[in-house]
Design an enzyme around this catalytic site. Structure first.
Site, short mmCIF file in Angstrom:
data_model
loop_
_atom_site.label_atom_id
_atom_site.label_comp_id
_atom_site.label_asym_id
_atom_site.label_seq_id
_atom_site.Cartn_x
_atom_site.Cartn_y
_atom_site.Cartn_z
N TRP B 360 6.06 -4.88 -38.70
CA TRP B 360 6.86 -3.69 -39.01
C TRP B 360 6.06 -2.63 -39.75
O TRP B 360 6.47 -1.48 -39.81
CB TRP B 360 8.07 -4.09 -39.87
CG TRP B 360 7.71 -4.43 -41.29
CD1 TRP B 360 6.90 -5.45 -41.71
CD2 TRP B 360 8.13 -3.75 -42.48
NE1 TRP B 360 6.80 -5.47 -43.07
CE2 TRP B 360 7.55 -4.44 -43.58
CE3 TRP B 360 8.94 -2.65 -42.72
CZ2 TRP B 360 7.76 -4.04 -44.91
CZ3 TRP B 360 9.14 -2.26 -44.04
CH2 TRP B 360 8.55 -2.95 -45.12
N ASP B 361 4.91 -3.02 -40.31
CA ASP B 361 4.11 -2.04 -41.06
C ASP B 361 3.78 -0.84 -40.17
O ASP B 361 3.67 0.28 -40.64
CB ASP B 361 2.76 -2.57 -41.52
CG ASP B 361 2.61 -4.05 -41.66
OD1 ASP B 361 3.56 -4.78 -41.35
OD2 ASP B 361 1.52 -4.48 -42.06
N GLU B 487 9.10 -10.07 -49.42
CA GLU B 487 8.97 -11.42 -48.90
C GLU B 487 9.07 -12.50 -49.97
O GLU B 487 8.90 -13.67 -49.68
CB GLU B 487 7.66 -11.55 -48.11
CG GLU B 487 7.69 -10.67 -46.87
CD GLU B 487 6.52 -10.90 -45.94
OE1 GLU B 487 5.51 -11.46 -46.38
OE2 GLU B 487 6.63 -10.48 -44.77
N LYS B 591 7.79 -9.04 -54.38
CA LYS B 591 6.42 -8.95 -53.87
C LYS B 591 6.03 -7.51 -53.60
O LYS B 591 4.90 -7.11 -53.83
CB LYS B 591 6.33 -9.76 -52.57
CG LYS B 591 4.93 -9.86 -51.99
CD LYS B 591 4.94 -10.64 -50.68
CE LYS B 591 3.54 -10.78 -50.09
NZ LYS B 591 3.59 -11.26 -48.70
N GLN B 592 6.97 -6.76 -53.09
CA GLN B 592 6.64 -5.42 -52.59
C GLN B 592 7.89 -4.57 -52.59
O GLN B 592 9.00 -5.08 -52.55
CB GLN B 592 6.11 -5.54 -51.17
CG GLN B 592 7.13 -6.10 -50.19
CD GLN B 592 6.48 -6.78 -49.01
OE1 GLN B 592 6.42 -7.98 -48.95
NE2 GLN B 592 5.97 -6.00 -48.08
#
Lengths: 809, 809
Positions: B360-361, B487, B591-592
């Site tokens: 998806w990035d 994640e 995580k992000q």
């Protein structure tokens, strides 16, 4: 099809000629085992067969667990039960034809397992392709009294004329594996798992010693024979690395028979050398020779008489179920009986299903039955868990937790779970171990066990919960990201079952430390720790949906989308084989009793009204794709007044394997489901509960039965409870009651005076108990008979379309 | 260590002698690629090296994905990028010594990548072990203009006396794999992935054709040479199955040089035969020969001039960052430029990390940059997604869903994810594809694309959401059991990011169907369906924690336990390598950017105050173990007024690979993080937003910078935005501002009149935009200069201990 369907013998499981077509079922159901050795019910001659199998508790081979995407803490190797050296084989040559029921003609064939003697009987009359007729009879036992010994009594009789007969009695290792079905619940099949280390041949016996290459475990199998018959019998014993064989040949006249008694002994070790193991088995064979077949059979009967005296369930009004409950209880005994410190795998020693692993089912469903019927087996299984504590502590450390994180599935105690959301995350296993420990201690008052093993299990699981849970800003103690019993939901917050069982775990740990202060000191338990356990237990949160008036199985569950049962055809069950976890997890579909299991095991935490509403809610959403469900549903159905439904579920759990309801009985029996057969009688219709170690009853008969009685052991006593129907109902058909969908004019479920209960204390000190909430004092020789209170009609419940249990009427 | 640290050239990435010690970094950073071919920045002579690599977009081999416990819908085979036939190799023999910098003496060594010419330069002066001195220079390019062609210009000059020199120019297949690190993010290493099918040798060129055994893909690699130098040059061309070699040898006098131009061509197909592929590559080599090195170099420069004109970012006040942003943008171009209908993998074509898969990035972080700088690349990547629609529809069906379920990670479009909670369940990918599609269409007005591809992507993803979500009793539309971007949390209910992106997806689908009625008709879209999409979008639920005044990332998140950051030492990061998913999932550790990514991409759904509070809450819990975080944190930090922090995060994303911040740059570059370098300039300090296709700006300079300008393409225009600091601040050190922990006496972050912004429309029709909420009309030749509004001090924010970004001052 199933020999039991017409007029089943209540103490014998019999299959006639259809046995040969139903081997997938009978090989498992005719398994003989003693918790240490398991011999599947293959025919003596080995073929035809679906799956051969000889197992020894704890013996496994390692195999890699490859992960497509690695993750921290994922186990990298697994364990698989090994089909060890097969000693069951007795092949026969009639003239020059091998005895094989697939050729020639079977004139008669019957096998039966006698539940009182523990012996599997077989009789086959056969005409060879060239017309020679023989009768073969055999008896087989795996000794409950001598755990390393099994024996076969084999006899061949010519039926028409004189015949040359040869018997080949084998020990065979590394038989080619029987193929699996591809079902993920099957075992990994290992090719040639055994390396020969040593073969011994003596005058009358042979021993083979093998070793697994990866796990490095050794197994020795030995056989010894006694023959009788004609005067002239030729005997020849050969030993090759994977095959030892005694060949016996004779010319047998009409009226004579050729007799063979084959004594088997097994041993295994991860430490002892091959010669040491060989000698161990040699010694066992010598002892077996002294005892002889008759001695073994006598001890087997004595053992079982003793067992049944305090374990039997009698049912008047459902003969099939009567037999099934006894068969079930027998297999539960077989799974656990020889356990001095062994696991009780999910399949017992009846097959390779689930890789031979033990799960939480043992503590949750099997140990309660053993605790009340054969407590030394429950003790052994708990000591096995205790033996795995070093691995469980190490696993907790890997996971960043404290205390002990026991393996979700394992043979030797190492975690073998390859799918963590339904493995590692299912921490309710810890509470199951604690619950079984506390129950065993309360029911046996085995203080030595508690000091040496039990307290430590409770302390280390309590420590686990403290590291799993946390106090929120509002002061609740919550447990997040765990998986409860229902495997169609995973990694959730505040699963009610888990939280309530953790609460009990913490409280039991507090109490055990109070009783076992030295153990507590050895484990470094501090006052602060105990205060924390108590505080956490008191603050345990569990969600409630006020709008619906039910408990969500876990936080948010009742907000999830509903499963579209209408569009789920029968062939899509079990759902896990046809839908992704993703879809199952996010919907309100329940594989197995979860909240309903909490209603049973933590019934003290719910009001009667809550139980009625919760049961109805989950009943409509539970598909019973797990064999670990029907018994619990039966127990709660009985408690909330759905007595016919409870009877239906009772049959479902009792017939799990007899009717091959899950289609995979050839991988082994569902021991926990079978344990449910006993438990539904006792906890369902007997209403037995043991919250906080206090024994209470609330018996009720379902419509179809006229009488139900059961025995159980408790705190050194043997209690007998007998429920009788004493009066006809005022009107109508009692059996139609529960299913009727009607208004308040429906007759009540039970009319006052319709049923009575007689409590008898067969053995032990006087016992204080409860009958439907009323105190009762029992003394030996003073039966107490009491009425069953009236029970009003309860609102009907529904199951998902197509998932109703088979009606029992 | 890194050659860029002292006075970096803004247009050249240079490494001096330390290049030879930093090959793990420079091999990736010196990768040349055009979206079709990728050549890692290995030394010409092949060794020393850390990891060689030659990749061609879409070319993969299959490998099994073994699951320790099978599950319905688990992918059973995966795909791995293949290191194809290497044409970069040019080996040199000096006298009788192989040229190898690990022997003899390196007197001088420098490599630089020129970002304006797209050429990698190398110069090495070397003294052989026996004292012979040479200068080797080379230039390498992978043509942006001719996607199948690469070229190397190689030159050797004796520095002291006459020398015998031999050059071996190779095509080599099946080089032994360079070992992985065991990091799960690495690629599966395949041994000998290529089977030789055909080798051709002609006078001046050679072609090798190979095939992968499992995926059955063919690749052809060809080379052709032009040599110059001394009159007498011996040439020999040999072809073996896995090796084609031109050997050129000559006696070269001092003052002379030996020159070699090596032209390379690649082609692959899953359909074309080996001879057809060979001929295709032959043809490409012939064309390349006509163009020649100089022609290729000229076209390369022209291409890049055109690119930079509308893509460059200029930074005054941080020279390192200036260089890093250009390097980043160059690599984003390289990853996507040649894409006519190819994926853009997470690593571009710079290394085998993540098996060469696209995620998806691409849609979320890379395509926005390409949409505004080189839109045809965004178009190609979206057409690639469209090409995978048949697989995505089939996958949706397997999963019991409707519409299209695109592969979470893949090369050819088949799902290759082996861990479904962070794969299949991450359905936000669908919204990312829809968002990139809608953005591309709005920013390019490419109606033909929308009709042929875009509308279908929007419709099929909208259908997916309708089957993923459900209406609750209270009328909310909720999406349960999915995984959002973070994640460290998986399979949750109502992830705010996912729900808001799904909302946009549904609305964009409604609008696209209104514009493309024929496409909608072809896809069977009904009025009822559109009504449902609209209703679901309007009813989308997302949770809010009133007690804390913040949005939980997903339902219940803010009730989870806090991560014990104080007891998490630095070596335990990234956490996923040291803690189990179980532990990460149930704690408030991020995580992000997840909720913070929603603040960016769905900023229209939040108030300014909510953004301030939400950012502060998640900032304290986000560890940035993913490279997909810092850029988003920079953008929202800038929006809520933490300008210095935004600058720090900008540096973090821009230096991801230059400083090897994740320790795994040798597996390839983090293309999405690098894309963030451009995006922080434009969306962070430029405040660019494009909600509903409307372009708005809210520029602000961080304390350290005196000027920042950027260009972008939008709807046929090229817009230039330049932010300047025009006045000194009243007092104090501007750079200390953001980090100060003080009361209301702190100076404001920006004083009125301190900064101005000049908007210039370089190309295209007049454009209506916004400056800090104020309407601005831009016309070519009419710059508009406006003040940046004053900005008060915002309350300080904190990061988890030890996870602060490196300060940028």
């Amino acid at each position: 099809m199933n020999g039991v369907t017409d007029g089943p013998d209540p103490w014998r499981l019999t299959w006639g000629p259809d046995d040969l077509q139903q081997l997938a079922v009978t090989e498992s159901l005719f398994t003989l085992a003693n918790g240490h050795i398991g011999l599947r019910g293959s025919l003596d001659e080995g073929e035809p067969r679906v799956r051969s199998g000889t197992y020894i508790n704890g013996f496994y081979e390692e195999r890699p667990l490859p992960h497509p995407e690695a993750g921290y803490g994922f186990p990298e190797s697994g364990q698989t039960v090994v089909n060890i050296t097969d000693g069951k084989l007795v092949r026969l040559i009639v003239g020059d034809s091998p005895f094989d029921t697939r050729y020639g003609t079977v004139d008669r064939h019957e096998r039966f397992l006698d539940l009182r003697t523990g012996i599997l009987h077989r009789t086959t009359d056969w005409t060879s392709p060239v017309g020679a007729r023989v009768r073969v009879t055999s008896q087989r036992l795996v000794s409950f009294a001598y755990r390393t010994i099994a024996a076969i009594k084999y006899e061949v009789t010519p039926l028409d004329g004189d015949l040359y007969l040869a018997i080949q009695s084998d020990l065979i290792a590394n038989e080619p594996p029987d193929g699996g079905t591809g079902d993920p619940r099957e075992a990994a099949v290992l090719e040639c798992p055994l390396q020969s280390e040593l073969g011994e041949r003596a005058v009358d016996h042979a021993v083979l010693v093998h070793r697994t290459p990866k796990s490095g475990l050794r197994v020795a199998a030995g056989m010894r024979h006694v023959t009788a018959g004609p005067e002239q019998i030729s005997r020849q014993l050969t030993v090759d690395p994977d095959l030892a064989r005694l060949t016996v040949a004779a010319s047998v006249r009409r009226g004579e028979s050729l007799h063979l008694v084959k004594l088997l002994a097994y041993g295994w070790s991860h430490r002892r050398s091959a010669p040491a193991l060989r000698d161990q088995v040699d010694g066992a064979l010598t002892v077996a020779g002294l005892i002889g077949w008759d001695g073994l059979a006598t001890r087997q009967r004595e053992f079982l008489d003793d067992f049944w005296r305090a374990a039997d369930v009698e049912i008047d009004g459902d003969a099939e179920l009567q037999q099934a409950v006894r068969v079930s209880t027998f297999h539960v005994l077989q799974a656990g009986s020889g356990s001095q410190r062994d696991a009780i795998p999910a399949k017992g020693l009846t097959g390779p299903g689930y890789d031979g692993h033990a799960f939480w089912d043992t503590e949750t469903f099997v140990l309660p039955v053993l605790t009340y019927t054969f407590p030394q087996a429950a003790r052994g299984a708990l000591i096995w868990r205790h033996r795995t504590l070093p691995m469980a502590r190490a696993r907790a450390e890997v996971l960043g937790l404290r205390g002990a994180a026991f393996a979700w599935r394992t043979i030797n105690g190492q975690e073998c779970s390859g799918y963590w959301p339904a493995g590692t995350a299912a921490f309710h296993l810890a509470a199951a171990i604690a619950d079984a420990t506390a129950r065993y201690v309360a029911a046996t008052q085995d203080e030595e066990f508690e000091r040496r093993y039990g307290a430590e299990l409770l302390v280390e699981t309590a420590r686990l919960w403290m590291s799993l849970g946390h106090f929120t800003r509002s002061g609740d103690f919550r447990i997040h990201g765990v998986t409860g019993p229902d495997e169609y939901t995973a990694v959730v917050d505040d699963n009610v079952y888990t939280n309530l069982m953790a609460q009990r775990n913490l409280r039991e740990a507090v109490q055990a430390c109070g009783r076992c202060v030295e153990t507590a000191a050895r484990l470094g338990v501090t006052d602060h720790e105990i205060t924390e356990w108590r505080a956490a237990a008191d603050a345990v949160y569990f969600p409630y949906d006020r709008a619906l008036g039910v408990h969500p199985q876990s936080e948010g569950f009742t907000r999830h989308g509903e499963w579209d049962f209408e569009r789920t055809p029968p062939e899509k069950y079990p759902l896990l084989l046809h839908y992704p976890y993703f879809e199952l997890y996010r919907k309100q579909v329940v594989k197995q009793a979860d909240l309903v299991l909490a209603l049973h095991l933590r019934g003290d935490a719910f009001t009667a009204d809550e139980k009625v509403r919760d049961f109805a809610y989950y009943e409509a959403r539970t598909v019973r794709d797990s064999s670990l469900s029907a018994a619990t549903q039966a127990i709660i159905a009985a408690e909330v007044g759905h007595l016919q439904l409870a009877h239906d579920y009772w049959a479902e759990t009792a017939f799990s394997d007899l009717h091959n309801l899950y289609g995979n009985v050839n991988s082994g029996l569902h021991i926990a489901a079978l344990a449910g057969s006993w438990m539904v009688a006792v906890a369902g219709f007997g209403g037995m509960r043991d919250h906080d170690g206090e024994l209470t009853f609330a018996p009720r008969l379902p419509p179809m039965l006229s009488r139900l009685s059961f025995c159980m052991r408790f705190a050194g006593r043997v209690v007998d409870v007998e429920i009788r129907r004493v009066a006809d109902r005022p009107s109508g058909d009692p059996a139609s009651g529960d299913r009727a969908r009607g208004g308040s004019d429906d007759p009540p479920a039970i009319v006052a005076g319709e049923q009575t209960v007689t409590y008898r204390l067969l053995e032990g000190e006087p016992l204080q108990t409860h009958h439907h909430g009323e105190q009762v004092l029992l003394r030996t020789g003073e039966p107490v008979t009491l009425d069953v209170p009236a029970l009003g009609r309860v609102a009907p419940v529904t199951q998902p379309p197509g998932r109703q249990p088979a009606g029992r009427r």
